[in-house]
Design a protein around this motif. Structure first.
Motif, PDB file in Angstrom:
ATOM      1  N   LYS A  46       0.822  -1.206   0.000  1.00  0.00           N
ATOM      2  CA  LYS A  46       0.000   0.000   0.000  1.00  0.00           C
ATOM      3  C   LYS A  46       0.860   1.261   0.000  1.00  0.00           C
ATOM      4  CE  LYS A  46      -3.845  -2.104   2.475  1.00  0.00           C
ATOM      5  NZ  LYS A  46      -4.631  -2.092   3.717  1.00  0.00           N
ATOM      6  N   LEU A  47       2.011   1.185   0.639  1.00  0.00           N
ATOM      7  CA  LEU A  47       2.887   2.348   0.712  1.00  0.00           C
ATOM      8  C   LEU A  47       3.305   2.809  -0.678  1.00  0.00           C
ATOM      9  CD1 LEU A  47       4.857   4.214   2.498  1.00  0.00           C
ATOM     10  CD2 LEU A  47       6.541   2.630   1.598  1.00  0.00           C
ATOM     11  N   TYR A  48       3.754   1.890  -1.514  1.00  0.00           N
ATOM     12  CA  TYR A  48       4.223   2.284  -2.839  1.00  0.00           C
ATOM     13  C   TYR A  48       3.076   2.794  -3.705  1.00  0.00           C
ATOM     14  CZ  TYR A  48       9.021   0.917  -2.071  1.00  0.00           C
ATOM     15  OH  TYR A  48      10.304   0.856  -1.602  1.00  0.00           O
ATOM     16  N   ARG A  49       1.876   2.251  -3.520  1.00  0.00           N
ATOM     17  CA  ARG A  49       0.710   2.787  -4.235  1.00  0.00           C
ATOM     18  C   ARG A  49       0.450   4.224  -3.809  1.00  0.00           C
ATOM     19  NH1 ARG A  49      -1.829  -2.482  -3.803  1.00  0.00           N
ATOM     20  NH2 ARG A  49      -2.542  -1.828  -1.771  1.00  0.00           N
ATOM     21  N   ARG A  50       0.523   4.475  -2.513  1.00  0.00           N
ATOM     22  CA  ARG A  50       0.253   5.818  -1.989  1.00  0.00           C
ATOM     23  C   ARG A  50       1.350   6.800  -2.416  1.00  0.00           C
ATOM     24  NH1 ARG A  50      -3.402   9.321  -1.160  1.00  0.00           N
ATOM     25  NH2 ARG A  50      -3.113  10.586   0.665  1.00  0.00           N
ATOM     26  N   LEU A  51       2.598   6.382  -2.383  1.00  0.00           N
ATOM     27  CA  LEU A  51       3.686   7.244  -2.847  1.00  0.00           C
ATOM     28  C   LEU A  51       3.517   7.612  -4.316  1.00  0.00           C
ATOM     29  CD1 LEU A  51       6.867   5.694  -1.176  1.00  0.00           C
ATOM     30  CD2 LEU A  51       5.843   7.914  -0.710  1.00  0.00           C
ATOM     31  N   SER A  52       3.023   6.668  -5.087  1.00  0.00           N
ATOM     32  CA  SER A  52       2.782   6.925  -6.493  1.00  0.00           C
ATOM     33  C   SER A  52       1.675   7.962  -6.671  1.00  0.00           C
ATOM     34  CB  SER A  52       2.405   5.620  -7.203  1.00  0.00           C
ATOM     35  OG  SER A  52       2.137   5.868  -8.557  1.00  0.00           O
ATOM     36  N   GLU A  53       0.596   7.820  -5.908  1.00  0.00           N
ATOM     37  CA  GLU A  53      -0.533   8.747  -6.011  1.00  0.00           C
ATOM     38  C   GLU A  53      -0.149  10.157  -5.587  1.00  0.00           C
ATOM     39  OE1 GLU A  53      -3.578   7.158  -3.480  1.00  0.00           O
ATOM     40  OE2 GLU A  53      -3.797   5.332  -4.668  1.00  0.00           O
ATOM     41  N   VAL A  54       0.536  10.280  -4.460  1.00  0.00           N
ATOM     42  CA  VAL A  54       0.789  11.586  -3.855  1.00  0.00           C
ATOM     43  C   VAL A  54       2.031  12.276  -4.423  1.00  0.00           C
ATOM     44  CG1 VAL A  54       1.267  12.782  -1.672  1.00  0.00           C
ATOM     45  CG2 VAL A  54      -0.378  10.914  -1.736  1.00  0.00           C
ATOM     46  N   LEU A  55       3.117  11.526  -4.595  1.00  0.00           N
ATOM     47  CA  LEU A  55       4.389  12.133  -4.971  1.00  0.00           C
ATOM     48  C   LEU A  55       4.901  11.712  -6.346  1.00  0.00           C
ATOM     49  CD1 LEU A  55       6.172  11.729  -1.527  1.00  0.00           C
ATOM     50  CD2 LEU A  55       5.189  13.811  -2.471  1.00  0.00           C
ATOM     51  N   GLY A  56       4.233  10.775  -6.985  1.00  0.00           N
ATOM     52  CA  GLY A  56       4.691  10.310  -8.288  1.00  0.00           C
ATOM     53  C   GLY A  56       5.900   9.387  -8.217  1.00  0.00           C
ATOM     54  N   LEU A  57       6.142   8.814  -7.029  1.00  0.00           N
ATOM     55  CA  LEU A  57       7.247   7.863  -6.865  1.00  0.00           C
ATOM     56  C   LEU A  57       6.689   6.464  -7.104  1.00  0.00           C
ATOM     57  CD1 LEU A  57       8.823   9.376  -3.623  1.00  0.00           C
ATOM     58  CD2 LEU A  57       9.546   9.744  -5.995  1.00  0.00           C
ATOM     59  N   ASN A  58       6.894   5.954  -8.303  1.00  0.00           N
ATOM     60  CA  ASN A  58       6.230   4.728  -8.733  1.00  0.00           C
ATOM     61  C   ASN A  58       6.882   3.438  -8.268  1.00  0.00           C
ATOM     62  OD1 ASN A  58       4.345   6.285 -10.155  1.00  0.00           O
ATOM     63  ND2 ASN A  58       5.761   6.454 -11.874  1.00  0.00           N
ATOM     64  N   ASP A  59       8.168   3.485  -7.953  1.00  0.00           N
ATOM     65  CA  ASP A  59       8.843   2.246  -7.578  1.00  0.00           C
ATOM     66  C   ASP A  59      10.012   2.522  -6.646  1.00  0.00           C
ATOM     67  OD1 ASP A  59      10.816   3.288  -9.224  1.00  0.00           O
ATOM     68  OD2 ASP A  59      10.504   1.855 -10.835  1.00  0.00           O
ATOM     69  N   GLU A  60      10.662   1.449  -6.256  1.00  0.00           N
ATOM     70  CA  GLU A  60      11.768   1.544  -5.310  1.00  0.00           C
ATOM     71  C   GLU A  60      12.936   2.362  -5.858  1.00  0.00           C
ATOM     72  OE1 GLU A  60      13.057  -1.814  -2.445  1.00  0.00           O
ATOM     73  OE2 GLU A  60      14.353  -1.984  -4.209  1.00  0.00           O
ATOM     74  N   THR A  61      13.195   2.292  -7.147  1.00  0.00           N
ATOM     75  CA  THR A  61      14.284   3.053  -7.750  1.00  0.00           C
ATOM     76  C   THR A  61      14.051   4.548  -7.589  1.00  0.00           C
ATOM     77  OG1 THR A  61      14.685   1.283  -9.344  1.00  0.00           O
ATOM     78  CG2 THR A  61      15.585   3.451  -9.883  1.00  0.00           C
ATOM     79  N   MET A  62      12.823   4.984  -7.762  1.00  0.00           N
ATOM     80  CA  MET A  62      12.511   6.400  -7.599  1.00  0.00           C
ATOM     81  C   MET A  62      12.666   6.830  -6.140  1.00  0.00           C
ATOM     82  SD  MET A  62       9.273   6.793 -10.174  1.00  0.00           S
ATOM     83  CE  MET A  62       9.366   8.530 -10.558  1.00  0.00           C
ATOM     84  N   VAL A  63      12.312   5.967  -5.218  1.00  0.00           N
ATOM     85  CA  VAL A  63      12.479   6.270  -3.798  1.00  0.00           C
ATOM     86  C   VAL A  63      13.972   6.337  -3.460  1.00  0.00           C
ATOM     87  CG1 VAL A  63      12.080   5.426  -1.449  1.00  0.00           C
ATOM     88  CG2 VAL A  63      10.247   5.303  -3.138  1.00  0.00           C
ATOM     89  N   LEU A  64      14.749   5.412  -3.995  1.00  0.00           N
ATOM     90  CA  LEU A  64      16.202   5.450  -3.787  1.00  0.00           C
ATOM     91  C   LEU A  64      16.800   6.741  -4.343  1.00  0.00           C
ATOM     92  CD1 LEU A  64      17.180   1.752  -4.589  1.00  0.00           C
ATOM     93  CD2 LEU A  64      17.288   2.885  -2.356  1.00  0.00           C
TER      94      LEU A  64
END
Length: 157
Positions: A46-64
């Motif tokens: 759910k975290l990665y879905r929410r990060l995608s919705e709110v910040l446009g961070l779609n995957d772990e690479t973008m978070v890194l």
């Protein structure tokens, strides 16, 4: 919310910064890394879905990429603040030790390539040689170059 706050505070670092807030954000990053970054983490959480919705961070690479961006920003603006520099370098070190696929993702990031190619005091003030170098500065340099060495070894295969 922490990532949104980070974007706001980082945009204002040239004028002023808050050491306690930066240390709190680094603690957040450390806990986030332990819980949500790694081989065993569900990529469909759910975290990665929410990060995608709110910040446009779609995957772990973008978070890194966000993590590395924060590391570079801290080393640039907080290079003379030992607590922030040490904690930032510890985060970089922990990321470089991480699981094999994650480190390979890290090395491919342009921000990591920037660090590998520009590891001088011009970009990172704590690397500057001065007459008042102390043991803490040397430890910070050692941590920095140890992490870069690990990343370089992954890059070399």
């Amino acid at each position: 919310r922490v990532l949104q706050l980070m974007n706001l505070t980082d945009s204002r670092l040239a004028q002023a910064g808050n050491e306690k807030l930066e240390l709190a954000m680094l603690s957040f990053f450390e806990q986030f890394r332990k819980i949500y970054i790694g081989d065993q983490v569900q990529k469909s959480s759910k975290l990665y879905r929410r990060l995608s919705e709110v910040l446009g961070l779609n995957d772990e690479t973008m978070v890194l990429s966000v993590f590395i961006g924060k590391i570079i920003t801290n080393l640039k603006y907080w290079g003379r603040c030992e607590p922030i520099t040490s904690k930032t370098l510890q985060l970089l070190n922990d990321l470089s030790i991480g699981y094999p696929f994650g480190v390979r993702k890290l090395v491919k990031l342009s921000a990591v390539q920037f660090m590998l190619n520009n590891h001088t005091s011009e970009h990172f003030s704590f690397l500057g040689i001065n007459n008042q170098s102390n043991l803490t500065d040397m430890r910070c340099r050692t941590t920095f170059y140890t992490a870069l060495g690990r990343l370089l070894m992954v890059d070399l295969g």
